[in-house]
Design a protein around this motif. Structure first.
Motif, PDB file in Angstrom:
ATOM      1  N   GLY A 133      50.331  33.276   1.031  1.00 24.00           N
ATOM      2  CA  GLY A 133      49.713  33.714   2.276  1.00 24.00           C
ATOM      3  C   GLY A 133      49.741  32.634   3.338  1.00 24.00           C
ATOM      4  N   LEU A 134      49.327  32.991   4.536  1.00 24.77           N
ATOM      5  CA  LEU A 134      49.348  32.088   5.675  1.00 24.77           C
ATOM      6  C   LEU A 134      48.460  30.870   5.443  1.00 24.77           C
ATOM      7  CD1 LEU A 134      50.158  31.492   8.606  1.00 24.77           C
ATOM      8  CD2 LEU A 134      48.174  32.812   9.306  1.00 24.77           C
ATOM      9  N   ILE A 135      47.263  31.087   4.943  1.00 27.85           N
ATOM     10  CA  ILE A 135      46.320  29.980   4.754  1.00 27.85           C
ATOM     11  C   ILE A 135      46.831  29.008   3.698  1.00 27.85           C
ATOM     12  CG2 ILE A 135      43.979  29.392   3.998  1.00 27.85           C
ATOM     13  CD1 ILE A 135      43.096  32.016   5.338  1.00 27.85           C
ATOM     14  N   GLN A 136      47.344  29.524   2.590  1.00 22.94           N
ATOM     15  CA  GLN A 136      47.886  28.643   1.547  1.00 22.94           C
ATOM     16  C   GLN A 136      49.068  27.830   2.061  1.00 22.94           C
ATOM     17  OE1 GLN A 136      48.673  31.319  -1.724  1.00 22.94           O
ATOM     18  NE2 GLN A 136      47.115  30.278  -2.949  1.00 22.94           N
ATOM     19  N   SER A 137      49.931  28.458   2.842  1.00 19.46           N
ATOM     20  CA  SER A 137      51.096  27.747   3.379  1.00 19.46           C
ATOM     21  C   SER A 137      50.682  26.633   4.326  1.00 19.46           C
ATOM     22  CB  SER A 137      52.024  28.713   4.117  1.00 19.46           C
ATOM     23  OG  SER A 137      52.641  29.572   3.213  1.00 19.46           O
ATOM     24  N   VAL A 138      49.664  26.904   5.155  1.00 25.07           N
ATOM     25  CA  VAL A 138      49.210  25.895   6.108  1.00 25.07           C
ATOM     26  C   VAL A 138      48.538  24.738   5.380  1.00 25.07           C
ATOM     27  CG1 VAL A 138      47.566  25.450   7.974  1.00 25.07           C
ATOM     28  CG2 VAL A 138      49.012  27.482   8.033  1.00 25.07           C
ATOM     29  N   LEU A 139      47.712  25.031   4.388  1.00 24.28           N
ATOM     30  CA  LEU A 139      46.989  23.984   3.673  1.00 24.28           C
ATOM     31  C   LEU A 139      47.898  23.168   2.759  1.00 24.28           C
ATOM     32  CD1 LEU A 139      43.688  25.844   2.749  1.00 24.28           C
ATOM     33  CD2 LEU A 139      44.035  24.140   4.536  1.00 24.28           C
ATOM     34  N   GLN A 140      48.776  23.827   2.023  1.00 23.99           N
ATOM     35  CA  GLN A 140      49.602  23.138   1.040  1.00 23.99           C
ATOM     36  C   GLN A 140      50.960  22.722   1.587  1.00 23.99           C
ATOM     37  OE1 GLN A 140      49.686  26.011  -2.092  1.00 23.99           O
ATOM     38  NE2 GLN A 140      47.802  25.219  -3.016  1.00 23.99           N
ATOM     39  N   GLY A 141      51.383  23.297   2.672  1.00 26.63           N
ATOM     40  CA  GLY A 141      52.709  23.008   3.195  1.00 26.63           C
ATOM     41  C   GLY A 141      53.748  23.867   2.501  1.00 26.63           C
ATOM     42  N   SER A 142      54.909  23.983   3.106  1.00 30.29           N
ATOM     43  CA  SER A 142      55.944  24.849   2.568  1.00 30.29           C
ATOM     44  C   SER A 142      57.299  24.337   3.027  1.00 30.29           C
ATOM     45  CB  SER A 142      55.690  26.267   3.079  1.00 30.29           C
ATOM     46  OG  SER A 142      56.827  27.057   2.978  1.00 30.29           O
ATOM     47  N   VAL A 143      58.268  24.393   2.120  1.00 26.30           N
ATOM     48  CA  VAL A 143      59.631  23.992   2.464  1.00 26.30           C
ATOM     49  C   VAL A 143      60.176  24.920   3.546  1.00 26.30           C
ATOM     50  CG1 VAL A 143      61.989  23.782   1.604  1.00 26.30           C
ATOM     51  CG2 VAL A 143      60.082  22.965   0.228  1.00 26.30           C
ATOM     52  N   GLY A 144      59.956  26.214   3.376  1.00 25.11           N
ATOM     53  CA  GLY A 144      60.440  27.182   4.354  1.00 25.11           C
ATOM     54  C   GLY A 144      59.829  26.978   5.727  1.00 25.11           C
ATOM     55  N   GLU A 145      58.545  26.696   5.756  1.00 23.59           N
ATOM     56  CA  GLU A 145      57.859  26.476   7.036  1.00 23.59           C
ATOM     57  C   GLU A 145      58.394  25.220   7.729  1.00 23.59           C
ATOM     58  OE1 GLU A 145      53.383  25.631   8.732  1.00 23.59           O
ATOM     59  OE2 GLU A 145      53.617  26.555   6.761  1.00 23.59           O
ATOM     60  N   TYR A 146      58.603  24.148   6.960  1.00 20.97           N
ATOM     61  CA  TYR A 146      59.151  22.919   7.524  1.00 20.97           C
ATOM     62  C   TYR A 146      60.536  23.187   8.110  1.00 20.97           C
ATOM     63  CZ  TYR A 146      60.704  18.087   7.974  1.00 20.97           C
ATOM     64  OH  TYR A 146      61.180  16.902   8.467  1.00 20.97           O
ATOM     65  N   CYS A 147      61.373  23.886   7.359  1.00 26.91           N
ATOM     66  CA  CYS A 147      62.737  24.177   7.825  1.00 26.91           C
ATOM     67  C   CYS A 147      62.722  25.090   9.044  1.00 26.91           C
ATOM     68  CB  CYS A 147      63.568  24.788   6.700  1.00 26.91           C
ATOM     69  SG  CYS A 147      63.928  23.624   5.382  1.00 26.91           S
ATOM     70  N   LEU A 148      61.770  26.001   9.083  1.00 24.80           N
ATOM     71  CA  LEU A 148      61.656  26.909  10.223  1.00 24.80           C
ATOM     72  C   LEU A 148      61.404  26.126  11.510  1.00 24.80           C
ATOM     73  CD1 LEU A 148      61.524  29.925  11.044  1.00 24.80           C
ATOM     74  CD2 LEU A 148      59.064  29.768  10.755  1.00 24.80           C
TER      75      LEU A 148
END
Length: 179
Positions: free
Chosen positions: A142-157
Motif C-alpha cells: 500500500g501507499l503508506i507502507q511504500s512511503v515508510l519502508q521505501g520501494s525500488v519501484g518508487e525510487y526508479c519512478l
C-alpha cells in the motif's frame, strides 16, 4: 569485472555469458523487402531477482511489451559480485529467463549482474543503456507502507531518466505465471 565511475559513485558488475539461443538465419533473404536494412529493435531493461513478483513483471514484459527485433537486458542487483555462490545462482536465473524469452517472444537477451543497491543500480544501468522502457516488479504494498519502508519501484519512478513500468501483481494471480 570492471569498475565504472559515474558521478562519484563506483559500482562493479559482471556480464553473464548466456547460451547462444539465436536461430540460424538463412544466408539468402527469402523476400525482396528483406534485402534492405532491417528495422532496429528496441532495448528493454528488465530488473529481475529470485522472487515471484519479478517473474510476474518479466512475463508481463514478454507478453505485452516485447517485439521480435527487441533486445531485453536483464539486470540483477546483488550484494557482492565477488561471491561465487551468489554469482552462480544469479547466472542460473539469467540463463533460465533467457531461454524462456527466446521460446516465448523470440527476443535476444543480454544479462548483467551488478553490485549495489537495487534502485540505484537499475537507474544507472538505464542511464548507460538508454532503453525504451525499464520494467520493474512490485510487491503490491500500500501507499503508506511504500512511503515508510521505501520501494525500488518508487525510487526508479522518481529518479530514472527512462520510462519506468512498474508491474503490480494481481491478487487473483497469486504466484502463477502469466505464460
Amino acid at each position: 569485472m570492471e569498475p565504472v565511475k559515474e558521478e562519484e559513485e563506483v559500482y562493479t558488475w559482471r556480464e553473464v555469458n548466456l547460451p547462444a539461443l539465436s536461430p540460424t538465419a538463412a544466408a539468402e533473404p527469402e523476400l525482396e523487402r528483406e534485402t534492405g536494412e532491417r528495422r532496429r529493435g528496441r532495448d528493454i531493461l528488465i530488473a529481475v531477482d529470485h522472487g515471484p513478483n519479478s517473474k510476474h513483471a518479466f512475463d508481463w514484459a514478454l507478453i505485452h511489451l516485447c517485439r521480435l527485433a527487441d533486445t531485453i537486458h536483464l539486470v540483477h542487483a546483488v550484494s557482492s559480485v565477488q561471491n561465487q555462490i551468489v554469482y552462480d545462482m544469479s547466472q542460473g536465473l539469467m540463463e533460465k529467463l533467457a531461454i524462456e524469452a527466446m521460446d516465448v517472444a523470440m527476443v535476444r537477451t543480454k544479462a548483467r549482474i551488478v553490485e549495489g543497491d537495487a534502485a540505484k543500480v537499475i537507474c544507472k544501468e538505464a542511464e548507460r543503456l538508454k532503453p525504451a522502457a525499464v520494467v520493474i516488479g512490485s510487491r503490491g504494498r500500500g501507499l503508506i507502507q511504500s512511503v515508510l519502508q521505501g520501494s525500488v519501484g518508487e525510487y526508479c519512478l522518481h529518479h530514472c531518466k527512462t520510462a519506468p513500468i512498474i508491474v503490480v501483481p494481481g491478487k487473483e494471480a497469486g504466484d502463477a505465471s502469466l505464460i
